[in-house]
Design a protein around this motif. Structure first.
Motif, PDB file in Angstrom:
ATOM      1  N   GLY A 102       0.777  -1.163   0.147  1.00 26.87           N
ATOM      2  CA  GLY A 102       0.146   0.006   0.050  1.00 26.87           C
ATOM      3  C   GLY A 102       0.989   1.272  -0.077  1.00 26.87           C
ATOM      4  O   GLY A 102       0.470   2.057  -0.478  1.00 26.87           O
ATOM      5  N   ASN A 177      -5.419   5.322  10.508  1.00 24.87           N
ATOM      6  CA  ASN A 177      -3.892   5.259  11.136  1.00 24.87           C
ATOM      7  C   ASN A 177      -3.561   6.692  11.314  1.00 24.87           C
ATOM      8  O   ASN A 177      -3.340   7.394  10.266  1.00 24.87           O
ATOM      9  N   ASP A 205      -7.721   6.268   1.288  1.00 25.72           N
ATOM     10  CA  ASP A 205      -6.878   5.019   1.850  1.00 25.72           C
ATOM     11  C   ASP A 205      -7.742   4.007   2.487  1.00 25.72           C
ATOM     12  O   ASP A 205      -8.560   4.272   3.602  1.00 25.72           O
ATOM     13  N   TYR A 208      -7.642  -0.118   6.018  1.00 27.92           N
ATOM     14  CA  TYR A 208      -8.621  -0.845   7.050  1.00 27.92           C
ATOM     15  C   TYR A 208     -10.057  -0.964   7.118  1.00 27.92           C
ATOM     16  O   TYR A 208     -10.642  -1.166   8.044  1.00 27.92           O
ATOM     17  N   ARG A 248       4.027  -7.963   0.680  1.00 29.80           N
ATOM     18  CA  ARG A 248       4.143  -6.502  -0.129  1.00 29.80           C
ATOM     19  C   ARG A 248       3.370  -6.539  -1.328  1.00 29.80           C
ATOM     20  O   ARG A 248       3.735  -6.529  -2.411  1.00 29.80           O
TER      21      ARG A 248
HETATM   22  N1  PMP Z   1      -2.101   2.978   4.443  1.00 31.63           N
HETATM   23  C1  PMP Z   1      -1.993   3.224   5.817  1.00 31.63           C
HETATM   24  C2  PMP Z   1      -3.260   4.301   6.275  1.00 31.63           C
HETATM   25  C3  PMP Z   1      -1.411   2.404   6.721  1.00 31.63           C
HETATM   26  O1  PMP Z   1      -1.335   2.460   7.896  1.00 31.63           O
HETATM   27  C4  PMP Z   1      -0.397   1.657   6.129  1.00 31.63           C
HETATM   28  C5  PMP Z   1       0.604   0.597   6.928  1.00 31.63           C
HETATM   29  N2  PMP Z   1       1.154   1.261   8.090  1.00 31.63           N
HETATM   30  C6  PMP Z   1      -0.246   1.389   4.473  1.00 31.63           C
HETATM   31  C7  PMP Z   1      -1.015   2.242   4.049  1.00 31.63           C
HETATM   32  C8  PMP Z   1       0.651   0.629   3.695  1.00 31.63           C
HETATM   33  O2  PMP Z   1       0.649  -0.796   4.078  1.00 31.63           O
HETATM   34  P1  PMP Z   1       1.556  -1.643   3.321  1.00 31.63           P
HETATM   35  O3  PMP Z   1       2.721  -0.778   2.702  1.00 31.63           O
HETATM   36  O4  PMP Z   1       2.042  -2.735   4.057  1.00 31.63           O
HETATM   37  O5  PMP Z   1       0.737  -2.493   2.338  1.00 31.63           O
END
Ligand code: PMP
Length: 398
Positions: A102, A177, A205, A208, A248
């Motif tokens: 992400g 987050n 985003d 979650y 990933r």
């Molecule tokens: N968006 C948010 C709000 C996140 O908290 C995170 C991970 N901390 C991510 C995206 C990205 O996660 P990842 O790169 O592990 O897929």
């Protein structure tokens, strides 16, 4: 030292959340019994059927070769189906770009949208990666802050007050987050309509989306406000939902021109995401949601436990998180005091003192544009969670 490192990259701050985690791990390696609330990472193993799909993919020689830069066609088709199933948003498989997590989707989105001087409105407290990803491309992150008393939810009036002729986009995240807040439907709709009326992009985003508790519900902004479709990028990934942080795989979805441009960028930067990891992600998003429900139920128990334990400490105020796996208490009542002989005036100093004297790691609010607060990930076992918060309580009440 001039010019050795480019100004754009020299200006990047290290990830504070990874730094806290690294400090805790280093102490642990040195034999200390450290409890870490730093990393936003589920403690469950990746479900078996996903791992088995990856093992099978390893044995298929087609996966030993390059594949399309934008993602395996079967995965993009599955992502379109998953998105329709989970949020009701209808997109064509060609509207997806599969990324290296992400985080990489955030980076590619900023690369595709942000130019020098473009202002991006950030709901603050914000995830640490967002402002850095904006700055790399010459963009200006503009914090719009909502604290505990506002339920950590930014209003349209606040966004409107921050809007200028340079405002390009608002970066929306719910569940959030670091705060664990979840915006109700009416507020998401209002933000979406405001963006449409001013021609502002929405980057939403949704990583979650499945981690909501109690009465909270996740709503996808472009489903509530379909008129935003031509100016909306949806970010997502398998890391949090399926306990797959190390694999990933993430994705971005949106209008064809932006996805095409970001795919071109990725074709030069990384080429395709590891085929084995994509096969695992395919198994994850096309499987059922039983494993997700099981993990969410465990998070829910921990969520209530950590909230109770934090609120029992004099000087700490912790609202119950409605989503994700973070508690975000206000810790101002613990400042301007001294713990274990260390003077503590800020939450940054508090985090250092607590790590030193109680061997507990958490991320200070400073990392999220929110001094006075702290983030505790509760993606950990109940025993450690209880022991960790109890150690903090013992330190500050000693
Ligand atoms: N968006 C948010 C709000 C996140 O908290 C995170 C991970 N901390 C991510 C995206 C990205 O996660 P990842 O790169 O592990 O897929």
């Amino acid at each position: 030292m001039s010019n050795r490192v480019s100004a754009a990259v020299a200006g990047i701050a290290p990830s504070a959340t990874l730094a806290v985690d690294a400090k805790a791990k280093a102490l642990r390696a040195a034999g200390e019994n450290v409890i870490g609330f730093g990393a936003g990472e589920p403690d469950f193993p990746t479900p078996d059927h996903i791992v088995e799909a990856a093992v099978a993919a390893c044995r298929d020689s087609a996966n030993h070769r390059y594949s399309p830069a934008g993602g395996l066609p079967a995965l993009k088709t599955a992502l379109a189906a998953k998105t329709k199933r989970d949020s009701g948003l209808e997109l064509d498989p060609s509207q997806f770009l599969v990324t290296n997590g992400g985080k990489h989707a955030v980076y590619n989105t900023m690369a595709a949208l942000v130019g020098p001087g473009d202002e991006i409105l950030l709901l603050a407290p914000y995830w640490t990666t967002y402002p850095e990803a904006i700055r790399i491309f010459g963009g200006v992150p503009v914090d719009v802050f909502a604290g505990l008393d506002a339920g950590f939810r930014v209003s349209v009036d606040q966004l409107e007050a921050a809007r200028t002729s340079r405002t390009k986009a608002v970066l929306f995240v719910s569940p959030s987050n670091p705060t664990g807040s979840v915006y109700p439907r009416s507020e998401i709709e209002a933000i979406g309509r405001w963006a449409v009326s001013h021609g502002i992009w929405v980057i939403t985003d949704e990583i979650y989306e499945h981690l909501v508790y109690g009465d909270a519900e996740h709503h996808s902004l472009p489903v509530l406000v379909p008129e935003i479709a031509d100016r909306c990028i949806v970010l997502n990934g398998v890391a949090k939902t399926y306990a797959m942080t190390g694999w990933r795989v993430g994705w971005m979805a949106g209008p064809a021109d932006v996805i095409g441009a970001a795919t071109n960028l990725q074709s030069h930067a990384t080429s395709n995401v590891c085929n084995v990891a994509q096969a695992a992600a395919l198994a994850a998003v096309s499987g059922g949601l039983d494993d997700v429900a099981r993990m969410r139920a465990a998070f829910d128990v921990r969520r209530r436990r950590i909230t109770d334990l934090l609120n029992a400490i004099d000087g700490v105020e912790c609202p119950e998180p409605e989503g994700a796996f973070y508690a975000f208490p206000r810790m101002e009542g613990l400042l301007d005091r001294s713990f274990g002989g260390t003077e503590v005036d800020t939450t940054l100093e508090l985090s250092t003192a607590v790590l030193e004297h109680a061997k507990v790691a958490f991320v200070p609010g400073e990392a999220f544009g929110a001094p006075g607060y702290a983030r505790f990930s509760f993606a950990m076992g109940l025993d450690d969670l209880t022991e960790g918060i109890t150690r903090i309580a013992d330190l500050v009440t000693a």
